[in-house]
Design an enzyme around this catalytic site. Sequence first.
Site, PDB file in Angstrom:
ATOM      1  CB  VAL A  22      67.368 -13.919  -6.261  1.00 13.73           C
ATOM      2  CG1 VAL A  22      68.840 -13.727  -6.593  1.00 13.73           C
ATOM      3  CG2 VAL A  22      66.788 -12.650  -5.651  1.00 13.73           C
ATOM      4  CG  ASP A  23      70.405 -12.777 -10.539  1.00  9.82           C
ATOM      5  OD1 ASP A  23      70.418 -11.973  -9.595  1.00  9.82           O
ATOM      6  OD2 ASP A  23      71.359 -13.518 -10.821  1.00  9.82           O
ATOM      7  CB  CYS A 107      73.683 -22.114 -23.028  1.00  7.67           C
ATOM      8  SG  CYS A 107      72.008 -22.234 -22.336  1.00  7.67           S
ATOM      9  CB  CYS A 202      74.307 -23.392 -17.790  1.00 11.12           C
ATOM     10  SG  CYS A 202      74.627 -23.885 -19.496  1.00 11.12           S
TER      11      CYS A 202
END
Length: 372
Positions: A22-23, A107, A202
């Site tokens: 959603v971000d 990352c 992640c």
Amino acid sequence: MMTMEKANDKKMKIAVLVSGGVDSAVTVDRLYSQGHDLHLFYIRIGMDNDEGDCSAEEDIEMCTLIARKYGLPFKVVSLHEEYWEYVMSYALRTVKEGLTPHPDMMCNKIIKFGFFEERWGHEFDKTATGHYAKVVEKDGKYWLGTAPDAVKDQTDFLAQISYEQLSHILFPLGDMTKEEVREAARKASLPNASRKDSQGICFLGKIDYSDFLERHLGTQKGPVIEIETGKKIGEHKGYWFYTIGQRKGLGLGGGPWFVVRKNIRDNVVYVSHGYDTRLQYGKEIHMDELHWITENPFLSDGYEINEDGELKISFKTRHTPEFFEGVLRHTDDGGYLLKSTREVQGIAPGQYAVIYTPDRRICLGSGMISKP
């Protein structure tokens, strides 16, 4: 002082890194409503059935829906080999050395704002992401600013990026809280408005962290020793499965137990009993070097440095809304010593101490902890 996003009103050609969450979707909506020329990119860091895939197909499908909703070009780019070579290998090497890695920080620095920028992002005026952070313009320079949502603030994941990288980034969610982002997604009828946030590291996706370590580093049984008595109270399957300050997943009865030390040579994990054991706390943090994003405060004006050469700061040692206050100074061996005003739990070598201004509004940089 103003955020860079608000200061620049001209139409820009922007590369938007989307994840399926959603971000990044609200990031697209905000920039689209401002009239910018948007091109969406999804960075694939794993191949089919590979570790590190992070449920890519489902994410890509969601990104495709967002692109179609706004009529925007969308491209999936692969940085799989680079991720394994620079991030995965770093994480495994660090763990093997008995340290605590920070793969999310690497990352951002190496993949999202490193290889992506070199190969695709440099063709655009800016690269935008859905991070909860700000790019602040002050005194003709760019600074990494904290977000108003203390729980979601992600500056600690960005504290190793370079000034050049920062100057090319947009963080359109920098003035929003998570609740406001969810509400914006609902108003815009985004297909992922109610999609849950991703959790954990992640590169792992749905892969269990212990399973990942076991697959690549194997197991090696060793003793768990109560540090106060020297008594063996259990057995572990390898020191690399444990980090300083860890409480959960130890498999010991009669807790709580905290990991307070590791002997890498002899494969020994030392623990201490009780919530208030002093051995899990410390006030001094050593770093061999520091990465300053915009400028070195020891060489610049406008910072509070006392007569002993100590810089007044606030800081974090892990991803948490809680800040600590302290002072930072040079050491005779060329490193840095951070002295906290109160005790810090679980100071783990390999982790990063992230340095902020005393008012907590600007992230100045970060340094890897070399020893407690």
